[in-house]
Scaffold this active site. Structure first.
Site, PDB file in Angstrom:
ATOM      1  N   VAL A 103     -31.381 -58.011 -27.383  1.00 12.31           N
ATOM      2  CA  VAL A 103     -32.030 -56.532 -27.069  1.00 12.31           C
ATOM      3  C   VAL A 103     -32.564 -56.625 -25.815  1.00 12.31           C
ATOM      4  O   VAL A 103     -32.673 -55.623 -25.053  1.00 12.31           O
ATOM      5  CB  VAL A 103     -32.964 -56.279 -28.255  1.00 12.31           C
ATOM      6  CG1 VAL A 103     -33.728 -55.004 -27.958  1.00 12.31           C
ATOM      7  CG2 VAL A 103     -32.193 -55.980 -29.495  1.00 12.31           C
ATOM      8  N   GLU A 104     -33.292 -57.605 -25.205  1.00 14.72           N
ATOM      9  CA  GLU A 104     -33.984 -57.671 -24.112  1.00 14.72           C
ATOM     10  C   GLU A 104     -33.165 -57.677 -22.849  1.00 14.72           C
ATOM     11  O   GLU A 104     -33.631 -56.918 -21.918  1.00 14.72           O
ATOM     12  CB  GLU A 104     -34.970 -58.777 -24.058  1.00 14.72           C
ATOM     13  CG  GLU A 104     -36.245 -58.941 -25.170  1.00 14.72           C
ATOM     14  CD  GLU A 104     -37.259 -57.735 -24.819  1.00 14.72           C
ATOM     15  OE1 GLU A 104     -37.415 -57.445 -23.784  1.00 14.72           O
ATOM     16  OE2 GLU A 104     -37.909 -57.214 -25.784  1.00 14.72           O
ATOM     17  N   THR A 105     -32.100 -58.604 -22.875  1.00 16.29           N
ATOM     18  CA  THR A 105     -31.467 -58.755 -21.576  1.00 16.29           C
ATOM     19  C   THR A 105     -30.048 -58.791 -21.786  1.00 16.29           C
ATOM     20  O   THR A 105     -29.286 -59.385 -20.916  1.00 16.29           O
ATOM     21  CB  THR A 105     -32.013 -60.260 -20.906  1.00 16.29           C
ATOM     22  OG1 THR A 105     -31.837 -61.233 -21.778  1.00 16.29           O
ATOM     23  CG2 THR A 105     -33.387 -59.874 -20.651  1.00 16.29           C
TER      24      THR A 105
ATOM     25  N   SER B  78     -38.277 -54.606 -23.294  1.00 16.75           N
ATOM     26  CA  SER B  78     -39.441 -55.360 -22.861  1.00 16.75           C
ATOM     27  C   SER B  78     -40.114 -54.814 -21.428  1.00 16.75           C
ATOM     28  O   SER B  78     -41.097 -54.930 -21.025  1.00 16.75           O
ATOM     29  CB  SER B  78     -39.690 -56.652 -23.211  1.00 16.75           C
ATOM     30  OG  SER B  78     -38.789 -57.134 -22.442  1.00 16.75           O
TER      31      SER B  78
END
Length: 375
Positions: free
Chosen positions: A170-172, A28
């Site tokens: 997925v993001e971090t 993101s």
């Protein structure tokens, strides 16, 4: 956070987001977040057969031309920003001036967001970034360590716990990579040195002042995030933070940096606000008739009734879930073309990042974390 370049996590690929934005690692953060917007209407020829689009929250405000027009001298735009933010969000104008005086322009942020888009990876190469042993095992361990809090949020919202975990994964990478740029510097740089996206980023900079006014525990000078200004384990932009963050444990604060009760509740709420359907399916593997023509819908909104897709030659595989409406995805997999039907909840995941491959990766990671055996 309309389609743009894809944003990947621990890989340097320019990507786009809709609700959050991270830096060159989490998806993101990459390119730049964009306000959640309803998908474009499907082709007019099918208009009579289409279903309604999924209702979405209002678009987030952007800064006016007096703040973002590159023809206006920068110092004048900054002064206009002070007035805009003070009048719109009730922030003390002197506080805004004093804060901006300590903000720093970062050429590395301009370089990162201006980097030419790399070749878009096909699904067969994109999928392994997230669907690998480390990511799956990490998700199972994270879920096990936080099961009580996650299951409570899931029961309250209808968003399965494994999807909350998958977004964080997925993001971090489960909170390990959340960004190293000061959020103030990132948004300041993009608001006043990146004309193409200045209305959005100046709007987010104004929202940052409003956010730290509402959440005084947040130190505006210490907040770190992606080069696009996304923060925390779930990579929320300031506007997403203000609009959709939740106090998950009733302590009177909304801390999305690393306070897990708030992070879990807020990601789930983001899904709910964007139309998550409790118990609804996400996707189905599809078959294509031998004589079917290629079909590429204009957006991810699930506006095509299954009979309309069947008439075009695309059907859910036997044993796959069904829903009233879907969109069609055609991806390049390991064994050739893959066809998928994306339902309402698939569209909701795509509001986090508008790449269909991102949404499918989140779904498959969630299934692997939950051991559901679904597609």
């Amino acid at each position: 956070m309309t389609r743009r370049a894809f944003r990947l996590p621990v890989v340097l690929l320019p990507i786009a987001l809709a609700a959050c934005a991270t830096q060159a690692t989490p998806p993101s953060e990459n390119p730049a977040p964009v306000p959640a917007t309803p998908a474009a209407p499907a082709p007019q020829a099918d208009a009579g057969a289409l279903l309604p689009t999924v209702p979405q929250p209002p678009e987030r405000p952007v800064a006016p031309a007096s703040v973002t027009d590159p023809a206006i001298p920068r110092e004048q735009r900054i002064a206009a920003f002070v007035d805009y933010t003070a009048q719109t969000y009730g922030v003390d104008p002197q506080r805004i001036r004093d804060t901006l005086a300590k903000a720093e322009y970062k050429q590395s942020i301009i370089d990162a967001i201006s980097r030419p888009a790399e070749k878009v990876r096909p699904w067969r190469d994109y999928r392994p970034i997230f669907m690998n042993d480390a990511r799956i095992k990490g998700g199972k361990a994270f879920y096990a360590a936080n099961r009580a809090a996650l299951d409570r949020v899931s029961a309250e919202t209808g968003v399965p716990a494994q999807y909350i975990v998958a977004i964080i994964g997925v993001e971090t990478s489960y909170g390990k990579i959340t960004g190293n740029y000061r959020v103030l510097d990132a948004l300041y740089t993009l608001a006043f040195w990146h004309p193409k996206r200045a209305p959005f980023f100046a709007g987010e900079l104004a929202q940052l002042f409003a956010l730290t006014k509402e959440e005084p525990q947040l130190d505006l000078f210490a907040l770190k995030g992606s080069y696009a200004g996304a923060m925390g384990m779930g990579q929320f932009m300031p506007s997403s933070y203000r609009n959709w963050a939740k106090d998950g444990d009733g302590d009177g604060r909304r801390d999305l940096l690393d306070h897990k009760p708030d992070v879990f509740a807020s990601i789930a709420n983001y899904f709910v606000v964007h139309g998550w359907q409790r118990g609804g399916p996400v996707v189905a593997r599809a078959t294509r008739d031998a004589d079917a023509a290629d079909f590429a819908p204009d957006g991810l909104d699930p506006v095509y009734p299954l009979p309309v897709l069947a008439a075009k030659g695309y059907h859910p595989q036997d044993g796959q879930p069904t829903a009233e409406g879907a969109t069609l995805l055609t991806l390049d997999g390991d064994a050739g073309k893959e066809y998928w039907l994306g339902y309402r909840n698939f569209y909701v995941i795509s509001r986090y990042n508008h790449s269909p491959m991102y949404s499918l990766a989140v779904h498959q990671l969630a299934q692997a974390i939950g051991d559901s055996g679904a597609p």
